[in-house]
Design an enzyme around this catalytic site. Sequence first.
Site: not given
Ligand code: NAP
Length: 311
Positions: A59, A157-158, A177, A205, A210, A216
């Site tokens: 990141y 993870s993965n 994860q 994750y 997303s 929304k």
């Molecule tokens: P997510 O949690 O599914 O979606 C997060 C996105 O949704 C935010 O960036 C924001 O994007 C929107 N959002 C979040 N809260 C909101 C709310 N209350 N109201 C409206 N929109 C909201 O996806 P992610 O952040 O990619 O995944 C979560 C975490 O998992 C990551 O931050 C990371 O730490 C981890 N991760 C790990 C891997 C891995 O390979 N291990 C891969 C991916 C992620 P917008 O504002 O752009 O809409």
Amino acid sequence: MANKVRLGKTDLQVLPVGLGANAVGGANIFGEADEEEGKRLVRAAIDNGINMLDTAYLYGLGRSEELIGEVVKETGRRNDLVIATKVSPIITENGRIYNNSPAFLREETEKCLKRLQTDYIDIMYIHFPDESTPKYEAVGELKRMKDEGKIRAIGLSNFTPEQLAEANRDGYVDVFQGEYNLINRSAEQRYFPYMREHGISFIPYFPLASGLLTGKFRKDTPVADYRAKDPKFQGENYIRNVERVEQLRGIAAGKGVEIAHVVLAWYLTRDVIDVVIPGAKRADQVLDNLRALEVNLTESEIAEIDRIFKD
Ligand code: NAP
């Protein structure tokens, strides 16, 4: 504020809603990531009781860890926090180089410690499998670092289920994860039975798919940003996903919360999940997601949500 829970078989205590920090300094992932906003949202998380922060070298190629390190230092709350980071592949002009050799894992861990301005990491993950290192040898190096006090829990993870089983030959893996959300539930068959059997905590994750699972997005919402290439935001798939998400609106309204809160609370009813780490781009989203802790789902609501997203 909800109580903290024990994370799987570790001795870590976490608030069940943590923070996914891939947008903090993550300009390589989202393009628009603003560093000051990133720091603000980490501060908001810590100030409001969130104690698990999930980051990775990937990141912002170290930038997320650096920004989190700065904020944690300012708050003076290091010992209240559970900081998770990941040894990620190196990014070159020709693509990613995966390396989980014991020497690389150790060198990278030392760099993570510096970027985070700390002397221990609560959860150290191997972000992706590599091709050549025997999986249990990679985990064995993490175990040595755990014994030395550099890390407190071991994460993967993965990894495929087969790779995970090889990596966990000696029973050292504490957390896993993987992608899991109401739209992609394949982890329930692929990973959950192994998690149960071995006492590994599963951290999903993309819990909000997303943003799709926040409610929304409507059928006519134009999707032109980083999500446009994501199949769940495309064509018939997208329409069908939005229709299912819409079916949660009644349950959320009945509880005086939003769809995202119901979705996050539903994950916390899964026996192998102790904590969720929704990502956020802004501080208000962090605070908003914390409202998941207000939601108590009845057995029939849990079953209804399961039914809506069954296939
Ligand atoms: P997510 O949690 O599914 O979606 C997060 C996105 O949704 C935010 O960036 C924001 O994007 C929107 N959002 C979040 N809260 C909101 C709310 N209350 N109201 C409206 N929109 C909201 O996806 P992610 O952040 O990619 O995944 C979560 C975490 O998992 C990551 O931050 C990371 O730490 C981890 N991760 C790990 C891997 C891995 O390979 N291990 C891969 C991916 C992620 P917008 O504002 O752009 O809409």
